[in-house]
Scaffold this active site. Sequence first.
Site: not given
Length: 491
Positions: A167, A377
């Site tokens: 993730h 991110d």
Amino acid sequence: MNTVKTGTHDFVVVANRLPVDRVTLEDGTAAWRTSPGGLVSALHPLMQASTGAWVGWHGAENEVLEPFHEDSIDLVPVPLSSADVRLYYEGFSNSTLWPLYHDVIVPPEFHRTWWVAYREVNARFARAAAGTAAPGATVWVHDYQLQLVPKMLRDLRPDLTIGYFDHIPFPSTDLFAQLPWRSRILEGLLGADLIGFQRASDTANFLTSVKRFLGLTPRKGEVRRPGSGRSSRAQTHPISIDAAKIADLAASPAVQDRARQIREELGNPETVLLGVDRLDYTKGIRHRLKAYAELLEDRALSVGQACLLQIASPSREKVDSYQQLREEVEGTVGRINGEYDSLAHTAVRYLHHSYPTEEMVALYLAADVMLVTPLRDGMNLVAKEYVQARFDGGGRLVLSEFAGAADQLGSAVIVNPHDIDGLKASILEAVNMEPTEAKRRLVSMRRNVQDHDVARWSRHFLTSLQETQDDDASPHAGGPGATGTPGRGAR
């Protein structure tokens, strides 16, 4: 011979946390409530359609719980002691791997005691999954806290079909080289049949590291282990949101009323700028505040005309670097407000809280400009939620090029958050954007989010996982069927 006791579940998810939170009801009794989040939304229907189980920590230290059933899912708690949380979670996961995988914004720490704890906890998760999965089942392992689980599980249960999804970003080879246990991590991940990443660059970084540190040559994303009779594939599978849920909330009269109330509470400025982040050094909050303060200093924006609403939800408050970040952010907010506030209006409304999804959607509707400016991110789902919530076409998104979402939301105002002058110019571009241009961009981004929601993400990943088995025709072939629905494989 494999002597591990098998379970009865055709589809098993393994993640650091269970998809439930313990809550106290009005009568004082304890109960479990399903956690909000896209991953839970995506996998819940799959688990209901099959014999599904979720393996993870239940959130309380030094407590052992038996497996239990909640909201149509069988839950298998993995216990963690206070020492496990300190060494495995706060230590290796979040003070070694997290900063290393996020471009060393904060220097990572390398401690052998943390590594030992990480390895031991990963083994605990692997054993729990091995004892839960039925013969030929599909097991889907999630995220950086459990990178050793795929190989450990493969060693325990070679009959399983194993997927892994990362993730967060995967670092460049030069950064990953710093990790003393780099080869062990790579070998752990290669225990999976399919390894999924958010961005094509992450997939490429992983494959380059496999070649450099393990001496294996990937071909078209496939890594074959000589003499093993099996291979692993690395692919890009960008995660998304529950688009329908966000759209339904945005259409709710109660949520729309709350959005109007939020603007009134801010003094009805012409432009509301919104930042929503975990309080994490990767999110670029300090850079955002600096750019906004300079816009006020330059008189390009003025208090009353504009207001920055910054939501910073608590995160890893026991980790030193996060404590320091909170002090710096709150000190900066205080200085900006001390210099630019008036009696009627505030420059920055700063809230160190977490909010339910309904309130978040109201905030999205209240905001004219969304600032999503992380330094690094994996994806950033807030950007996608904002786009989906703004069904009226009135919102404008400023998005960091270093967020995975920038690959899908190219119609945003894309910015390098390290470039403060560029960030200032991008904020002004969004503030002053013509409504027709803003709507054109938003419609394009909403279409992308709706066409690639979190349910499609999970289906595509599981279908790709099945294809690895079909192509290899390996003895442990099994897992999700042709439509991506998990099920038992061939025995």
